[in-house]
Design an enzyme around this catalytic site. Structure first.
Site, PDB file in Angstrom:
ATOM      1  N   GLY A  33       8.629  36.739  15.947  1.00  0.00           N
ATOM      2  CA  GLY A  33       9.924  36.070  15.830  1.00  0.00           C
ATOM      3  C   GLY A  33      10.643  36.443  14.555  1.00  0.00           C
ATOM      4  O   GLY A  33      11.375  35.639  13.971  1.00  0.00           O
ATOM      5  N   LEU A  37      15.983  32.870  12.362  1.00  0.00           N
ATOM      6  CA  LEU A  37      16.383  32.242  11.102  1.00  0.00           C
ATOM      7  C   LEU A  37      15.278  32.307  10.057  1.00  0.00           C
ATOM      8  O   LEU A  37      15.498  32.773   8.932  1.00  0.00           O
ATOM      9  CB  LEU A  37      16.770  30.779  11.378  1.00  0.00           C
ATOM     10  N   TYR A 162       7.695  21.376  25.963  1.00  0.00           N
ATOM     11  CA  TYR A 162       7.657  22.114  24.697  1.00  0.00           C
ATOM     12  C   TYR A 162       6.718  21.431  23.707  1.00  0.00           C
ATOM     13  O   TYR A 162       5.903  22.084  23.036  1.00  0.00           O
ATOM     14  CB  TYR A 162       9.073  22.189  24.119  1.00  0.00           C
ATOM     15  N   LYS A 166       3.266  22.892  21.848  1.00  0.00           N
ATOM     16  CA  LYS A 166       3.192  23.053  20.398  1.00  0.00           C
ATOM     17  C   LYS A 166       2.058  22.240  19.790  1.00  0.00           C
ATOM     18  O   LYS A 166       1.384  22.688  18.851  1.00  0.00           O
ATOM     19  CB  LYS A 166       4.540  22.652  19.760  1.00  0.00           C
ATOM     20  N   ASN A 191      14.444  19.912   9.237  1.00  0.00           N
ATOM     21  CA  ASN A 191      15.628  20.626   9.716  1.00  0.00           C
ATOM     22  C   ASN A 191      15.955  21.814   8.814  1.00  0.00           C
ATOM     23  O   ASN A 191      16.199  21.648   7.614  1.00  0.00           O
ATOM     24  CB  ASN A 191      16.832  19.678   9.760  1.00  0.00           C
ATOM     25  N   HIS A 205      22.055  23.923  15.717  1.00  0.00           N
ATOM     26  CA  HIS A 205      21.634  22.707  15.039  1.00  0.00           C
ATOM     27  C   HIS A 205      22.777  22.141  14.193  1.00  0.00           C
ATOM     28  O   HIS A 205      23.872  22.695  14.159  1.00  0.00           O
ATOM     29  CB  HIS A 205      20.395  22.985  14.198  1.00  0.00           C
ATOM     30  N   LYS A 213      32.346  24.809  13.244  1.00  0.00           N
ATOM     31  CA  LYS A 213      33.446  23.913  13.625  1.00  0.00           C
ATOM     32  C   LYS A 213      34.479  23.796  12.503  1.00  0.00           C
ATOM     33  O   LYS A 213      35.692  23.809  12.741  1.00  0.00           O
ATOM     34  CB  LYS A 213      32.884  22.533  13.973  1.00  0.00           C
ATOM     35  N   ASP A 296      25.440   8.800  18.155  1.00  0.00           N
ATOM     36  CA  ASP A 296      24.888   9.232  16.880  1.00  0.00           C
ATOM     37  C   ASP A 296      23.517   9.880  17.020  1.00  0.00           C
ATOM     38  O   ASP A 296      23.113  10.683  16.196  1.00  0.00           O
ATOM     39  CB  ASP A 296      24.741   8.035  15.933  1.00  0.00           C
TER      40      ASP A 296
END
Length: 340
Positions: A33, A37, A162, A166, A191, A205, A213, A296
């Site tokens: 991978g 990121l 998933y 994991k 995160n 994310h 945006k 939210d």
């Protein structure tokens, strides 16, 4: 400061667990991978002069072979002959993809992880570091979460395919250590954000989505609209910090038990504060609107980094202000070619 935790010898000597040989002899570090990121961040960190003279780093992408296929995976190991593996590759997706394709998310990730782990055993890889995620923790839990709570209940039903795939990495890390003396471990990051991210507004994310945006709002002279009230709290780790700590785990942390790589609990920030930092970094002068008609999501997902701090008490994380500025600058400079 750094620390080292080593396992006691076991009966079957199929994998080497000592670090002495890895510091003295040639090391081939293979990163699966490698085009994502975290993979890109590790490459940037190594290229910045943080590799060791005895280390050769190889970064794989999907073009190098299908890790779901055992023969293709074996071919990669035979060609590269890695001594160390950082395993980032996975089938990932957003909420709706996870809900619609639970079987595929489970099966494909189990196949990938099983192929990587067994090939590491067969080829006597000295260290395997795999990545987990905070989203695989129990749906019903107390906060802050830590490494000991991973299997304390079922994950959220939306991503259970998933999540269970994991979780099995942690189970098998311990099994390989007990039966074959393999030095396999895993990382639980919070995160992640930074350069080379997926800046899709729909599927990305939080931070990369906000950056894209805000960029469009500035270009089109429109308000910068954030979904929700902005009150939920999150811990964010800059990708280069995670890269540095991942390399440290590979070199110095030697236990099958997972380790959470996260900023401190005190560094938790609201989505509103993140959005305002993005606007500042983008030099956006327009109106910022929080659309409270949108949900939210979970209010907080606080993770405890006590284990990390026991080894790295003085580690200084990149501040949100500096990290967001770097991510915004990279996005603007690479807008035409970045993932979005």
């Amino acid at each position: 400061m750094s620390g080292s935790l080593t396992e006691s010898p076991k009966k079957k000597q199929c994998c080497e667990t000592t670090t002495e040989s890895s510091s003295e002899s040639a090391a081939v570090v293979m990163v699966t991978g490698g085009s994502g990121l975290v993979g890109k961040a590790i490459k940037d960190y190594i290229d910045a002069g943080n590799g060791k003279s005895n280390e050769k780093w190889v970064f794989l992408s999907s073009k190098d072979g299908d890790l779901r296929d055992r023969k293709a995976t074996e071919s990669i190991f035979q060609r590269i002959q890695p001594t160390h593996v950082i395993h980032l590759a996975a089938r990932v997706g957003g909420l709706f993809a996870n809900m619609a394709h639970k079987v595929e998310f489970y099966r494909e990730n189990v196949l990938i992880n099983d192929n990587i782990m067994e090939c590491c055993r067969i080829h006597k890889v000295k260290k395997l570091v795999s990545f987990l995620s905070t989203c695989i923790f129990p749906d019903k839990t107390t906060f802050p979460i830590d490494e000991t709570m991973l299997h304390n209940g079922p994950p959220h039903p939306s991503n259970e395919g998933y999540a269970y795939a994991k979780r099995l990495i942690d189970t098998m890390n311990r099994a390989y250590a007990e039966e074959y003396n393999c030095n396999f471990t895993s990382i639980i990051p919070t995160n992640i954000y930074g350069p080379h991210d997926n800046f899709s507004i729909e599927n990305g994310h939080v931070i990369p989505g906000l950056i894209h945006k805000c960029y469009l709002a500035k270009q089109n002279d429109k308000p910068f609209t954030i979904w929700g009230s902005g009150t939920p709290l999150r811990q964010f780790i800059y990708s280069l910090d995670l890269a540095e700590l991942t390399v440290w785990v590979m070199r110095e942390y030697h236990s099958p038990d997972p380790i959470t790589l996260s900023v401190d609990e005190a560094a938790e920030v609201s989505i509103k504060d993140v959005a305002l930092q993005v606007a500042k970094a983008m030099d956006f002068k327009g109106q910022v609107i929080f659309d409270t008609d949108k949900a939210d999501g979970q209010f907080k997902k606080t993770a405890c980094n006590k284990k990390l701090r026991s080894f790295r008490p003085d580690y200084e994380f990149t501040s949100m202000e500096d990290g967001v500025q770097k991510a915004v600058d990279w996005f603007v400079d690479n807008y035409s070619t970045c993932r979005k």
